[in-house]
Motif scaffolding. Structure first.
Motif, PDB file in Angstrom:
ATOM      1  N   ASN A   1       0.889  -1.162   0.000  1.00  0.00           N
ATOM      2  CA  ASN A   1       0.000   0.000   0.000  1.00  0.00           C
ATOM      3  C   ASN A   1       0.926   1.210   0.000  1.00  0.00           C
ATOM      4  O   ASN A   1       1.656   1.436   0.966  1.00  0.00           O
ATOM      5  CB  ASN A   1      -0.887   0.021   1.246  1.00  0.00           C
ATOM      6  N   THR A   2       0.919   1.962  -1.096  1.00  0.00           N
ATOM      7  CA  THR A   2       1.888   3.041  -1.238  1.00  0.00           C
ATOM      8  C   THR A   2       1.250   4.344  -1.684  1.00  0.00           C
ATOM      9  O   THR A   2       0.283   4.344  -2.442  1.00  0.00           O
ATOM     10  CB  THR A   2       3.020   2.646  -2.221  1.00  0.00           C
ATOM     11  N   SER A   3       1.834   5.435  -1.218  1.00  0.00           N
ATOM     12  CA  SER A   3       1.386   6.763  -1.635  1.00  0.00           C
ATOM     13  C   SER A   3       2.036   7.161  -2.960  1.00  0.00           C
ATOM     14  O   SER A   3       1.601   8.115  -3.599  1.00  0.00           O
ATOM     15  CB  SER A   3       1.721   7.794  -0.558  1.00  0.00           C
ATOM     16  N   ALA A   4       3.070   6.434  -3.386  1.00  0.00           N
ATOM     17  CA  ALA A   4       3.784   6.733  -4.624  1.00  0.00           C
ATOM     18  C   ALA A   4       3.194   5.897  -5.762  1.00  0.00           C
ATOM     19  O   ALA A   4       3.482   4.713  -5.884  1.00  0.00           O
ATOM     20  CB  ALA A   4       5.270   6.443  -4.455  1.00  0.00           C
ATOM     21  N   VAL A   5       2.396   6.511  -6.588  1.00  0.00           N
ATOM     22  CA  VAL A   5       1.687   5.823  -7.668  1.00  0.00           C
ATOM     23  C   VAL A   5       2.583   5.719  -8.910  1.00  0.00           C
ATOM     24  O   VAL A   5       3.312   6.652  -9.239  1.00  0.00           O
ATOM     25  CB  VAL A   5       0.382   6.580  -8.004  1.00  0.00           C
ATOM     26  N   GLY A   6       2.540   4.539  -9.584  1.00  0.00           N
ATOM     27  CA  GLY A   6       3.228   4.375 -10.857  1.00  0.00           C
ATOM     28  C   GLY A   6       4.607   3.743 -10.778  1.00  0.00           C
ATOM     29  O   GLY A   6       5.354   3.790 -11.748  1.00  0.00           O
ATOM     30  N   PHE A   7       4.944   3.119  -9.657  1.00  0.00           N
ATOM     31  CA  PHE A   7       6.274   2.538  -9.501  1.00  0.00           C
ATOM     32  C   PHE A   7       6.243   1.018  -9.367  1.00  0.00           C
ATOM     33  O   PHE A   7       7.111   0.424  -8.730  1.00  0.00           O
ATOM     34  CB  PHE A   7       6.965   3.156  -8.273  1.00  0.00           C
ATOM     35  N   GLU A   8       5.273   0.362 -10.003  1.00  0.00           N
ATOM     36  CA  GLU A   8       5.133  -1.090  -9.871  1.00  0.00           C
ATOM     37  C   GLU A   8       6.388  -1.839 -10.329  1.00  0.00           C
ATOM     38  O   GLU A   8       6.808  -2.801  -9.679  1.00  0.00           O
ATOM     39  CB  GLU A   8       3.916  -1.587 -10.649  1.00  0.00           C
ATOM     40  N   LYS A   9       7.021  -1.421 -11.411  1.00  0.00           N
ATOM     41  CA  LYS A   9       8.232  -2.108 -11.899  1.00  0.00           C
ATOM     42  C   LYS A   9       9.377  -1.988 -10.894  1.00  0.00           C
ATOM     43  O   LYS A   9      10.131  -2.940 -10.694  1.00  0.00           O
ATOM     44  CB  LYS A   9       8.648  -1.556 -13.262  1.00  0.00           C
ATOM     45  N   VAL A  10       9.515  -0.839 -10.269  1.00  0.00           N
ATOM     46  CA  VAL A  10      10.567  -0.649  -9.262  1.00  0.00           C
ATOM     47  C   VAL A  10      10.280  -1.532  -8.052  1.00  0.00           C
ATOM     48  O   VAL A  10      11.175  -2.218  -7.540  1.00  0.00           O
ATOM     49  CB  VAL A  10      10.680   0.833  -8.846  1.00  0.00           C
TER      50      VAL A  10
ATOM     51  N   ALA B   1       8.933   5.766   0.922  1.00  0.00           N
ATOM     52  CA  ALA B   1      10.290   5.276   1.179  1.00  0.00           C
ATOM     53  C   ALA B   1      11.021   5.026  -0.138  1.00  0.00           C
ATOM     54  O   ALA B   1      10.426   4.590  -1.119  1.00  0.00           O
ATOM     55  CB  ALA B   1      10.241   3.987   1.998  1.00  0.00           C
ATOM     56  N   THR B   2      12.309   5.282  -0.132  1.00  0.00           N
ATOM     57  CA  THR B   2      13.130   5.008  -1.317  1.00  0.00           C
ATOM     58  C   THR B   2      13.390   3.502  -1.412  1.00  0.00           C
ATOM     59  O   THR B   2      13.248   2.781  -0.416  1.00  0.00           O
ATOM     60  CB  THR B   2      14.483   5.736  -1.224  1.00  0.00           C
ATOM     61  N   PRO B   3      13.788   2.993  -2.594  1.00  0.00           N
ATOM     62  CA  PRO B   3      14.098   1.569  -2.706  1.00  0.00           C
ATOM     63  C   PRO B   3      15.140   1.098  -1.690  1.00  0.00           C
ATOM     64  O   PRO B   3      15.038  -0.010  -1.163  1.00  0.00           O
ATOM     65  CB  PRO B   3      14.607   1.430  -4.149  1.00  0.00           C
ATOM     66  N   ALA B   4      16.131   1.927  -1.385  1.00  0.00           N
ATOM     67  CA  ALA B   4      17.146   1.540  -0.404  1.00  0.00           C
ATOM     68  C   ALA B   4      16.535   1.370   0.983  1.00  0.00           C
ATOM     69  O   ALA B   4      16.865   0.423   1.708  1.00  0.00           O
ATOM     70  CB  ALA B   4      18.264   2.583  -0.360  1.00  0.00           C
ATOM     71  N   VAL B   5      15.621   2.248   1.352  1.00  0.00           N
ATOM     72  CA  VAL B   5      14.949   2.140   2.651  1.00  0.00           C
ATOM     73  C   VAL B   5      14.053   0.906   2.674  1.00  0.00           C
ATOM     74  O   VAL B   5      13.987   0.196   3.677  1.00  0.00           O
ATOM     75  CB  VAL B   5      14.152   3.428   2.981  1.00  0.00           C
ATOM     76  N   VAL B   6      13.380   0.620   1.579  1.00  0.00           N
ATOM     77  CA  VAL B   6      12.537  -0.576   1.494  1.00  0.00           C
ATOM     78  C   VAL B   6      13.391  -1.824   1.714  1.00  0.00           C
ATOM     79  O   VAL B   6      13.042  -2.690   2.520  1.00  0.00           O
ATOM     80  CB  VAL B   6      11.797  -0.653   0.135  1.00  0.00           C
TER      81      VAL B   6
END
Length: 105
Positions: free
Chosen positions: A48-57, A83-88
């Motif tokens: 569940n994310t607030s950042a829309v459109g980053f499914e591939k990432v 969160a950034t990919p590194a934080v994830v």
């Protein structure tokens, strides 16, 4: 908000049967809730994310995670607030360490 779900193969099943919560939902962070599932060789990850459109990432980060750790038989629920990919990756690794620590009890 965007809701994503991934079913990813894992190298091997997890040896522990505990559930954990790590992280908090806050500015630039995320919370992860972990619980057991039936399939020992797949992990389910819901985002569940607030950042829309980053499914591939998300898929790339989560697929790498499922191959690196023995997380088969687990469901990860991620509540993300940008969160950034590194934080994830860091927070997912933290969840695995918490699961392994529970195994020693």
């Amino acid at each position: 908000m965007e809701k994503l779900q991934f079913q990813l193969d894992s190298n091997s099943p997890s040896a522990t049967k505990k559930s954990v919560i790590c992280g908090v939902v806050g500015s630039g962070n995320l919370e992860i809730l972990v619980s057991k599932t039936e399939n020992q060789y797949q992990c389910v990850i819901e985002v569940n994310t607030s950042a829309v459109g980053f499914e591939k990432v998300w898929h790339a980060v989560l697929n790498e995670f499922s191959q690196r750790y023995a997380v088969g038989g687990y469901k990860f629920q991620l509540n993300d607030m940008g969160a950034t990919p590194a934080v994830v990756s860091l927070r997912l690794s933290q969840a695995v360490v918490m699961l392994q620590g529970e195994r020693n009890e």
